[in-house]
Design an enzyme around this catalytic site. Structure first.
Site, PDB file in Angstrom:
ATOM      1  N   LYS A   1       0.857  -1.187   0.000  1.00  0.00           N
ATOM      2  CA  LYS A   1       0.000   0.000   0.000  1.00  0.00           C
ATOM      3  C   LYS A   1       0.892   1.235   0.000  1.00  0.00           C
ATOM      4  O   LYS A   1       1.923   1.252   0.691  1.00  0.00           O
ATOM      5  CB  LYS A   1      -0.894  -0.030   1.243  1.00  0.00           C
ATOM      6  CG  LYS A   1      -1.897   1.109   1.341  1.00  0.00           C
ATOM      7  CD  LYS A   1      -2.793   0.960   2.567  1.00  0.00           C
ATOM      8  CE  LYS A   1      -3.830   2.061   2.686  1.00  0.00           C
ATOM      9  NZ  LYS A   1      -4.727   1.893   3.849  1.00  0.00           N
TER      10      LYS A   1
ATOM     11  N   SER B   1      -9.748   2.079   2.969  1.00  0.00           N
ATOM     12  CA  SER B   1      -8.853   2.823   2.110  1.00  0.00           C
ATOM     13  C   SER B   1      -7.856   1.956   1.348  1.00  0.00           C
ATOM     14  O   SER B   1      -7.260   2.421   0.384  1.00  0.00           O
ATOM     15  CB  SER B   1      -8.074   3.846   2.940  1.00  0.00           C
ATOM     16  OG  SER B   1      -7.227   3.197   3.859  1.00  0.00           O
TER      17      SER B   1
ATOM     18  N   SER C   1     -10.010  -0.307   7.092  1.00  0.00           N
ATOM     19  CA  SER C   1      -9.426  -0.193   5.749  1.00  0.00           C
ATOM     20  C   SER C   1      -8.749  -1.431   5.188  1.00  0.00           C
ATOM     21  O   SER C   1      -8.415  -1.451   4.011  1.00  0.00           O
ATOM     22  CB  SER C   1      -8.425   0.952   5.720  1.00  0.00           C
ATOM     23  OG  SER C   1      -9.117   2.144   5.525  1.00  0.00           O
TER      24      SER C   1
END
Ligand code: GLN
Length: 484
Positions: free
Chosen positions: A76, A151, A175
């Site tokens: 990420k 997210s 997330s």
């Protein structure tokens, strides 16, 4: 090769069925040809990946390979990666090349993991749909008109579309679990303090926690073993021994006591999602588990408490982006104040600004006691609810999200509606607990996630409980038709 789980790829590398270079080339080719439509990656590090793969093959030939050596994984874009752009999906950090590796990245590197690239996300991890990214939304591989969740939407979509066998994510209020649920993959949010936050760009420091997103619980077990553990550079990282997560996977579930968290089955839960979750619970009963209804009397206060605590911490964490030291700087500042206000005004997106304003207000003199302190007290009550529940049951189960993936744009103009899509995940962060989401069927062709919540430090049990389900079902092996 992309249909194999990480564990299968590990075994294939060990047997010599393929090399890490072949494996890495395969995934880079998939990203190259298929990511245009998904937008799961912000940066692809092809050359670095091939160099790491060559090194991994060399290590293997020399008899020095570990279990993760040569396996490709995506990070990420919230994890700092030495020499590689680390944007946090914000215009503010669009030009930021991290000068060091996050602990998680460093540990993977040392284990010989090959980084494929950096995945898209909501800006500074604020969002539930991956629509707040400066680089545009991530599409859901099951239906390109729908959100991937957020997210960590890029990581979840990349794994679902088999553009990467696994990826890292972070979870402040859901997330990892929410995008995993919406994309039909497995995602684990560890206990707060289990995985180092060093080099992970801070959103809300008392809630943020990194973890793995992969096809299966076994894959997550393999990854967590490398991610977890004490790090003296993160003062909230706990000095707690790391369990052998893979060894614990096969334990039988006879006598397992599963709590059904009553607030997670109330109004707002989609009937199709509830059906899939109840079917999953029946699978567990077949494995020898018993179901117990559990009240969590304060959990309905999670969303309001979170939306005081998280913005308060973010307003403080994001004060470092001032246009002076690193990141975006406005053109021709007239004076220092102009430099600050225009740099921040031009580089932060709408949701980030909303949070900074809410957080600054909640922390201001006169309001601190009324909002922040009150929210912290509510947080303690929520934690105590869970601890009381774990006196009666081993794990809690329920849906990860109230609905399957919603349409792009559907909630973009409705922040409260967006915040409510995390209604089942947020309490876990407030309580610092570990939880994971596993695929548990579909509604109209869209994946549904089952959430399993454990007591502090009980990741081994969570992975075990998830793994046994994945031996009985093959929802985790389902691949969206376009990406098979
Ligand atoms: N959706 C929640 C938020 O917007 C949680 C995000 C997260 O876990 N990073 O804050």
């Amino acid at each position: 090769m992309h249909r194999k789980t990480l564990i299968e790829l590990r075994d294939g590398l060990q047997r010599g069925d393929f090399s890490s270079v072949e494996l890495t080339e395969h995934f880079l080719h998939r990203i190259d040809t298929r990511d245009r439509e998904l937008n799961a990656f912000i940066t692809v590090t092809g050359e670095l990946a091939l160099a790491a793969a060559r090194e991994a093959d060399r290590r293997r030939a020399a008899g020095q390979a570990g279990p993760l050596t040569g396996l490709p994984v995506a990070h990420k874009d919230i994890f700092c990666t030495d020499g590689v752009r680390t944007s946090c999906a914000s215009r503010m950090l669009d030009n930021f090349i991290a000068p060091y590796d996050a602990t998680v990245v460093e540990r993977f590197k040392m284990a010989g993991v090959v980084m494929l690239g950096k995945t898209n996300m909501d800006e500074f991890a604020m969002g539930s749909s991956n629509e707040t990214s400066f680089y545009g939304p991530v599409r859901n591989p099951w239906d390109p008109e729908r959100v991937s969740g957020g997210s960590s939407g890029g990581s979840a979509a990349a794994v679902a579309a088999r553009l990467a066998p696994a990826a890292t994510g972070t979870d402040t209020g859901g997330s990892i679990r929410q995008p995993a649920a919406l994309c039909g993959v497995t995602g684990l949010k560890p206990t707060y303090g289990r995985v180092s936050r060093w080099g992970m760009i801070a959103f809300a420091s008392s809630l943020d926690q990194g973890g793995p997103i992969a096809q299966s619980a076994a894959d997550c077990a393999l990854l967590l073993g490398a991610m977890a553990g004490f790090d003296e550079r993160d003062s909230t990282c706990m000095e707690q021994p790391v369990d052998d997560y893979l060894a614990a996977l096969e334990r039988p579930l006879d006598g397992l006591r599963i709590g059904l968290a009553r607030p997670f089955f109330g109004e707002g839960l989609d009937a199709g999602v509830e059906r899939r979750v109840r079917e999953a619970l029946a699978v567990y009963e077949g494995l020898g588990a018993t179901l117990v209804d559990i009240d969590l009397p304060h959990v309905h206060l999670s969303v309001p408490a979170y939306y005081v605590v998280a913005p308060a911490e973010c307003s403080s964490n994001l004060s470092r982006y001032d246009g002076v030291r690193f990141g975006y700087r406005c053109q021709d500042p007239q004076n220092l104040l102009d430099l600050y206000t225009r740099s921040r005004g031009e580089a932060f997106g709408e949701e980030v600004k909303r949070r900074i304003m809410v957080g600054t207000y909640a922390l201001s003199a006169g309001y601190y006691d009324a909002y922040y302190l009150k929210a912290q007290k509510v947080r303690r009550l929520i934690r105590d609810d869970f601890l009381a529940a774990f006196e009666q049951v081993d794990v809690l189960m329920g849906p990860t999200t109230p609905t399957p993936a919603f349409r792009l744009g559907e909630k973009a103009a409705d922040p409260i509606g967006m915040y409510l899509s995390d209604i089942y995940t947020i309490a876990v962060n407030l309580a610092g607990l570990p939880a994971l989401s596993i695929p548990a069927g579909q509604v109209d062709g869209l994946p549904v996630g089952l959430q399993i919540i454990g007591n502090h430090w009980d990741e081994a049990r969570l992975l075990n409980v998830a793994h046994r389900f994945q031996q009985e079902t093959d929802w985790h092996r389902a691949i969206p038709a376009d990406y098979a």
